[in-house]
Write an enzyme that holds these catalytic residues in place. Structure first.
Site, PDB file in Angstrom:
ATOM      1  CD  GLU A  54      -2.784   1.239   2.390  1.00 30.59           C
ATOM      2  OE1 GLU A  54      -2.754   0.495   3.296  1.00 30.59           O
ATOM      3  OE2 GLU A  54      -4.049   2.044   1.677  1.00 30.59           O
ATOM      4  CD  GLU A  79       1.914   8.026   5.576  1.00 32.63           C
ATOM      5  OE1 GLU A  79       0.313   7.846   5.011  1.00 32.63           O
ATOM      6  OE2 GLU A  79       3.115   8.937   5.220  1.00 32.63           O
ATOM      7  CG  ASP A 128      -1.411  13.394   0.180  1.00 24.59           C
ATOM      8  OD1 ASP A 128      -2.205  13.532   1.177  1.00 24.59           O
ATOM      9  OD2 ASP A 128      -0.294  13.234   0.402  1.00 24.59           O
ATOM     10  CG  ASP A 170     -11.544  13.222  -2.356  1.00 29.16           C
ATOM     11  OD1 ASP A 170     -10.222  11.836  -1.849  1.00 29.16           O
ATOM     12  OD2 ASP A 170     -11.118  14.159  -1.698  1.00 29.16           O
TER      13      ASP A 170
HETATM   14  C1  LIG Z   1      -5.036  11.686   2.251  1.00 29.01           C
HETATM   15  S1  LIG Z   1      -4.203  10.208   2.543  1.00 29.01           S
HETATM   16  C2  LIG Z   1      -4.653   9.213   2.595  1.00 29.01           C
HETATM   17  C3  LIG Z   1      -4.106   8.050   3.684  1.00 29.01           C
HETATM   18  C4  LIG Z   1      -4.994   6.184   3.891  1.00 29.01           C
HETATM   19  N1  LIG Z   1      -4.733   6.099   2.428  1.00 29.01           N
HETATM   20  C5  LIG Z   1      -6.469   6.810   4.063  1.00 29.01           C
HETATM   21  O1  LIG Z   1      -7.045   7.246   3.030  1.00 29.01           O
HETATM   22  O2  LIG Z   1      -6.700   6.692   5.211  1.00 29.01           O
HETATM   23  C6  LIG Z   1      -2.169  10.254   1.923  1.00 29.01           C
HETATM   24  C7  LIG Z   1      -1.331   9.662   2.744  1.00 29.01           C
HETATM   25  O3  LIG Z   1       0.117   9.324   1.510  1.00 29.01           O
HETATM   26  C8  LIG Z   1       0.676   9.306   2.220  1.00 29.01           C
HETATM   27  N2  LIG Z   1       1.926  10.006   1.320  1.00 29.01           N
HETATM   28  C9  LIG Z   1       1.601  10.599  -0.173  1.00 29.01           C
HETATM   29  N3  LIG Z   1       3.095  11.000  -1.308  1.00 29.01           N
HETATM   30  C10 LIG Z   1       3.639   9.477  -0.413  1.00 29.01           C
HETATM   31  C11 LIG Z   1       4.406   9.210  -0.824  1.00 29.01           C
HETATM   32  N4  LIG Z   1       5.512   9.674  -1.869  1.00 29.01           N
HETATM   33  N5  LIG Z   1       4.958   8.407  -0.102  1.00 29.01           N
HETATM   34  C12 LIG Z   1       4.921   8.276   1.406  1.00 29.01           C
HETATM   35  N6  LIG Z   1       3.553   8.163   1.031  1.00 29.01           N
HETATM   36  C13 LIG Z   1       2.548   9.220   0.275  1.00 29.01           C
HETATM   37  C14 LIG Z   1       0.707  10.518   2.882  1.00 29.01           C
HETATM   38  O4  LIG Z   1       1.789  11.278   4.247  1.00 29.01           O
HETATM   39  C15 LIG Z   1       0.103  10.149   3.396  1.00 29.01           C
HETATM   40  O5  LIG Z   1      -0.566  10.088   4.455  1.00 29.01           O
END
Ligand SMILES: C[S@@+](CC[C@H](N)C(=O)[O-])C[C@H]1O[C@@H](n2cnc3c(N)ncnc32)[C@H](O)[C@@H]1O
Length: 239
Positions: A54, A79, A128, A170
Protein backbone atom coordinates in the site's frame (compact mmCIF):
# COMPACT_ATOMS: atom_id res chain seq x y z
CA UNK A 1 2.10 19.16 13.49
CA UNK A 2 0.51 16.50 15.65
CA UNK A 3 -2.37 15.29 13.41
CA UNK A 4 -4.17 14.64 16.74
CA UNK A 5 -2.43 11.27 16.97
CA UNK A 6 -2.23 9.92 20.53
CA UNK A 7 -0.53 13.03 21.90
CA UNK A 8 1.91 12.46 24.72
CA UNK A 9 2.16 8.69 24.30
CA UNK A 10 5.47 7.13 23.19
CA UNK A 11 5.12 5.27 19.88
CA UNK A 12 6.97 1.98 19.57
CA UNK A 13 7.58 0.85 15.98
CA UNK A 14 9.87 -2.07 16.87
CA UNK A 15 9.35 -5.25 14.88
CA UNK A 16 7.01 -3.46 12.46
CA UNK A 17 8.59 -0.29 11.12
CA UNK A 18 11.66 0.19 9.00
CA UNK A 19 13.23 3.44 7.96
CA UNK A 20 15.50 4.59 5.14
CA UNK A 21 18.51 3.99 7.46
CA UNK A 22 17.65 0.28 7.64
CA UNK A 23 17.98 -0.12 3.86
CA UNK A 24 21.17 -0.91 1.97
CA UNK A 25 22.53 2.20 0.23
CA UNK A 26 21.96 2.69 -3.49
CA UNK A 27 24.82 1.25 -5.54
CA UNK A 28 27.11 3.67 -7.36
CA UNK A 29 26.74 4.75 -10.98
CA UNK A 30 27.24 2.02 -13.57
CA UNK A 31 25.95 -0.77 -11.29
CA UNK A 32 23.52 -3.16 -12.95
CA UNK A 33 19.82 -2.41 -12.41
CA UNK A 34 19.25 -5.36 -10.09
CA UNK A 35 22.02 -4.17 -7.74
CA UNK A 36 19.60 -1.57 -6.34
CA UNK A 37 16.86 -4.08 -5.64
CA UNK A 38 15.55 -4.75 -2.14
CA UNK A 39 13.13 -7.62 -1.69
CA UNK A 40 10.71 -6.61 1.10
CA UNK A 41 9.24 -10.12 1.20
CA UNK A 42 12.34 -11.09 3.20
CA UNK A 43 11.09 -8.89 6.09
CA UNK A 44 8.28 -11.35 6.87
CA UNK A 45 8.26 -14.67 8.74
CA UNK A 46 7.26 -16.53 5.57
CA UNK A 47 8.59 -14.69 2.50
CA UNK A 48 6.96 -17.18 0.12
CA UNK A 49 3.44 -15.84 0.80
CA UNK A 50 1.61 -13.48 -1.57
CA UNK A 51 2.81 -9.91 -1.11
CA UNK A 52 0.64 -6.76 -1.23
CA UNK A 53 1.85 -3.17 -1.05
CA UNK A 54 0.00 0.00 0.00
CA UNK A 55 1.35 3.39 -1.05
CA UNK A 56 0.48 6.13 1.47
CA UNK A 57 -0.88 3.88 4.22
CA UNK A 58 -1.73 6.76 6.60
CA UNK A 59 -3.01 5.50 9.97
CA UNK A 60 -2.84 1.88 8.72
CA UNK A 61 -6.58 1.17 8.93
CA UNK A 62 -6.89 -0.69 5.63
CA UNK A 63 -3.81 -2.81 6.38
CA UNK A 64 -5.03 -3.72 9.85
CA UNK A 65 -8.55 -4.59 8.71
CA UNK A 66 -7.58 -6.57 5.62
CA UNK A 67 -4.54 -8.40 7.06
CA UNK A 68 -6.76 -10.09 9.63
CA UNK A 69 -8.99 -11.42 6.85
CA UNK A 70 -5.97 -12.49 4.78
CA UNK A 71 -3.58 -13.97 7.37
CA UNK A 72 -1.71 -15.89 4.64
CA UNK A 73 -0.74 -12.68 2.80
CA UNK A 74 2.14 -10.36 3.68
CA UNK A 75 1.33 -6.62 3.58
CA UNK A 76 3.74 -3.69 3.42
CA UNK A 77 2.58 -0.09 3.85
CA UNK A 78 4.82 2.76 2.74
CA UNK A 79 4.26 6.12 4.41
CA UNK A 80 6.43 9.24 4.31
CA UNK A 81 4.73 11.27 7.05
CA UNK A 82 6.62 10.39 10.25
CA UNK A 83 3.65 10.84 12.60
CA UNK A 84 1.39 8.57 10.52
CA UNK A 85 4.16 5.98 10.13
CA UNK A 86 4.82 5.87 13.90
CA UNK A 87 1.12 5.87 14.80
CA UNK A 88 0.31 3.02 12.38
CA UNK A 89 3.39 0.92 13.28
CA UNK A 90 2.63 1.24 16.98
CA UNK A 91 -0.99 0.27 16.32
CA UNK A 92 0.02 -2.82 14.31
CA UNK A 93 2.50 -3.85 17.04
CA UNK A 94 -0.09 -3.43 19.80
CA UNK A 95 -2.58 -5.53 17.81
CA UNK A 96 0.12 -8.22 17.38
CA UNK A 97 -0.41 -8.45 13.63
CA UNK A 98 2.45 -10.51 12.23
CA UNK A 99 1.74 -10.10 8.51
CA UNK A 100 1.98 -6.29 8.24
CA UNK A 101 5.17 -4.20 8.07
CA UNK A 102 5.62 -0.50 7.44
CA UNK A 103 8.34 1.47 5.73
CA UNK A 104 9.00 5.14 6.47
CA UNK A 105 10.02 6.31 3.00
CA UNK A 106 8.90 8.14 -0.11
CA UNK A 107 7.02 5.38 -1.91
CA UNK A 108 7.70 6.79 -5.37
CA UNK A 109 11.43 6.37 -4.67
CA UNK A 110 11.23 3.02 -2.93
CA UNK A 111 9.14 1.27 -5.58
CA UNK A 112 12.02 1.74 -8.03
CA UNK A 113 13.99 -0.65 -5.79
CA UNK A 114 11.32 -3.38 -5.68
CA UNK A 115 12.19 -6.39 -7.88
CA UNK A 116 10.12 -7.30 -10.95
CA UNK A 117 6.95 -9.35 -10.65
CA UNK A 118 6.64 -9.82 -6.86
CA UNK A 119 3.52 -7.80 -5.92
CA UNK A 120 0.07 -9.39 -6.14
CA UNK A 121 -1.88 -6.21 -5.31
CA UNK A 122 -0.75 -2.59 -5.20
CA UNK A 123 -3.14 -0.33 -3.25
CA UNK A 124 -3.39 3.44 -3.71
CA UNK A 125 -6.23 4.86 -1.62
CA UNK A 126 -7.02 8.56 -1.39
CA UNK A 127 -3.60 9.77 -2.58
CA UNK A 128 -2.89 13.45 -1.86
CA UNK A 129 -4.44 15.42 -4.76
CA UNK A 130 -1.97 18.33 -4.89
CA UNK A 131 -4.63 20.55 -6.52
CA UNK A 132 -2.42 23.47 -7.64
CA UNK A 133 -1.03 23.04 -11.17
CA UNK A 134 2.52 23.81 -10.03
CA UNK A 135 2.27 20.91 -7.54
CA UNK A 136 0.93 18.31 -9.98
CA UNK A 137 4.44 16.91 -10.31
CA UNK A 138 4.11 15.75 -6.67
CA UNK A 139 1.11 13.51 -7.44
CA UNK A 140 1.90 9.86 -6.76
CA UNK A 141 0.13 8.67 -9.89
CA UNK A 142 1.96 9.52 -13.09
CA UNK A 143 3.53 7.64 -16.02
CA UNK A 144 6.60 6.64 -13.97
CA UNK A 145 4.37 5.22 -11.22
CA UNK A 146 2.30 3.20 -13.69
CA UNK A 147 5.47 1.88 -15.33
CA UNK A 148 6.88 0.76 -11.96
CA UNK A 149 3.50 -0.67 -10.92
CA UNK A 150 3.33 -2.77 -14.07
CA UNK A 151 6.89 -3.98 -13.57
CA UNK A 152 6.40 -4.90 -9.89
CA UNK A 153 3.10 -6.75 -10.32
CA UNK A 154 3.13 -10.51 -10.80
CA UNK A 155 2.51 -11.83 -14.31
CA UNK A 156 0.11 -14.54 -13.22
CA UNK A 157 0.45 -18.19 -14.14
CA UNK A 158 -0.86 -21.63 -13.21
CA UNK A 159 -4.33 -20.36 -12.26
CA UNK A 160 -2.99 -17.33 -10.35
CA UNK A 161 -4.28 -14.15 -12.05
CA UNK A 162 -1.94 -11.28 -12.90
CA UNK A 163 -1.35 -8.59 -10.28
CA UNK A 164 -3.67 -5.61 -9.79
CA UNK A 165 -3.34 -1.93 -9.04
CA UNK A 166 -6.35 -0.75 -7.00
CA UNK A 167 -7.07 2.98 -6.80
CA UNK A 168 -9.70 5.13 -5.05
CA UNK A 169 -9.89 8.93 -4.97
CA UNK A 170 -12.38 11.54 -3.75
CA UNK A 171 -10.88 14.31 -5.89
CA UNK A 172 -12.60 14.99 -9.25
CA UNK A 173 -9.67 16.85 -10.82
CA UNK A 174 -7.16 14.19 -9.76
CA UNK A 175 -9.52 11.54 -11.14
CA UNK A 176 -9.56 13.36 -14.50
CA UNK A 177 -5.74 13.39 -14.43
CA UNK A 178 -5.75 9.67 -13.60
CA UNK A 179 -8.17 8.92 -16.46
CA UNK A 180 -5.85 10.72 -18.90
CA UNK A 181 -3.00 8.51 -17.71
CA UNK A 182 -5.08 5.31 -17.79
CA UNK A 183 -5.91 5.96 -21.46
CA UNK A 184 -2.21 5.67 -22.29
CA UNK A 185 -1.69 2.57 -20.18
CA UNK A 186 -4.73 0.37 -20.81
CA UNK A 187 -5.26 -2.32 -23.41
CA UNK A 188 -6.13 -0.80 -26.79
CA UNK A 189 -4.13 2.39 -26.21
CA UNK A 190 -2.54 3.67 -29.41
CA UNK A 191 1.18 3.25 -29.98
CA UNK A 192 3.53 0.32 -30.09
CA UNK A 193 2.73 -2.42 -27.60
CA UNK A 194 4.26 -1.15 -24.37
CA UNK A 195 3.23 -2.37 -20.94
CA UNK A 196 -0.54 -2.31 -20.55
CA UNK A 197 -3.29 -2.85 -17.96
CA UNK A 198 -6.78 -4.23 -18.35
CA UNK A 199 -9.29 -1.82 -16.80
CA UNK A 200 -11.86 -3.45 -14.49
CA UNK A 201 -14.60 -2.19 -12.16
CA UNK A 202 -13.55 -1.77 -8.54
CA UNK A 203 -14.67 -4.43 -6.11
CA UNK A 204 -14.52 -3.67 -2.39
CA UNK A 205 -12.24 -5.76 -0.17
CA UNK A 206 -13.94 -8.09 2.31
CA UNK A 207 -12.90 -5.81 5.16
CA UNK A 208 -15.01 -2.89 3.86
CA UNK A 209 -18.16 -2.26 5.88
CA UNK A 210 -21.63 -1.91 4.37
CA UNK A 211 -21.65 1.05 1.95
CA UNK A 212 -17.86 1.54 2.03
CA UNK A 213 -15.56 1.39 -0.98
CA UNK A 214 -12.49 0.33 1.04
CA UNK A 215 -12.99 1.71 4.53
CA UNK A 216 -9.84 3.77 5.06
CA UNK A 217 -9.66 6.67 7.50
CA UNK A 218 -9.84 9.26 4.76
CA UNK A 219 -12.76 7.50 3.11
CA UNK A 220 -14.71 7.63 6.39
CA UNK A 221 -13.86 11.30 6.89
CA UNK A 222 -14.79 12.24 3.30
CA UNK A 223 -17.96 10.12 3.36
CA UNK A 224 -19.15 12.17 6.35
CA UNK A 225 -18.59 15.28 4.20
CA UNK A 226 -20.75 13.74 1.47
CA UNK A 227 -17.96 13.50 -1.13
CA UNK A 228 -18.30 11.13 -4.09
CA UNK A 229 -15.56 8.60 -4.85
CA UNK A 230 -14.07 7.19 -8.04
CA UNK A 231 -12.32 3.84 -8.09
CA UNK A 232 -10.73 1.45 -10.55
CA UNK A 233 -8.81 -1.80 -10.78
CA UNK A 234 -6.00 -2.01 -13.33
CA UNK A 235 -4.94 -5.60 -13.92
CA UNK A 236 -1.56 -6.25 -15.47
CA UNK A 237 -1.99 -7.42 -19.03
CA UNK A 238 0.50 -9.25 -21.19
CA UNK A 239 2.25 -6.86 -23.56
C1 LIG B 1 -4.88 11.55 2.02
S1 LIG B 1 -3.87 10.45 2.90
C2 LIG B 1 -4.67 8.87 2.70
C3 LIG B 1 -4.19 7.87 3.74
C4 LIG B 1 -4.89 6.49 3.65
N1 LIG B 1 -4.57 5.85 2.39
C5 LIG B 1 -6.38 6.66 3.81
O1 LIG B 1 -7.09 6.52 2.80
O2 LIG B 1 -6.82 6.91 4.94
C6 LIG B 1 -2.46 10.25 1.84
C7 LIG B 1 -1.32 9.61 2.57
O3 LIG B 1 -0.29 9.29 1.65
C8 LIG B 1 0.95 9.67 2.20
N2 LIG B 1 1.84 9.90 1.05
C9 LIG B 1 1.64 10.78 0.03
N3 LIG B 1 2.62 10.69 -0.87
C10 LIG B 1 3.45 9.71 -0.43
C11 LIG B 1 4.66 9.15 -0.92
N4 LIG B 1 5.21 9.57 -2.07
N5 LIG B 1 5.25 8.17 -0.21
C12 LIG B 1 4.70 7.72 0.95
N6 LIG B 1 3.56 8.23 1.47
C13 LIG B 1 2.95 9.19 0.79
C14 LIG B 1 0.64 10.91 3.01
O4 LIG B 1 1.62 11.19 3.98
C15 LIG B 1 -0.70 10.52 3.62
O5 LIG B 1 -0.55 9.79 4.81
Amino acid sequence: MSFGLAKGREMDVSGIGRTREDLPPLPGPGAPNHAQWIDPRAWFDDPSRPFELEVGSGKGTFLIQQSVIQPQTNFLGIEYAGEFFRYAADRIRRNQIANVKLLYHDATEFIRRVPDGIVTVLHLYFPDPWPKARHHKRRSLNDAFLREAHRMLINGSGGVPPGELRIVTDHPDYWEWMEEHFEKWTVGAPGEGGPRFERLPFTSPDSAKEGEVVGTNFERKYAREGRAFNAVVLRKAAR
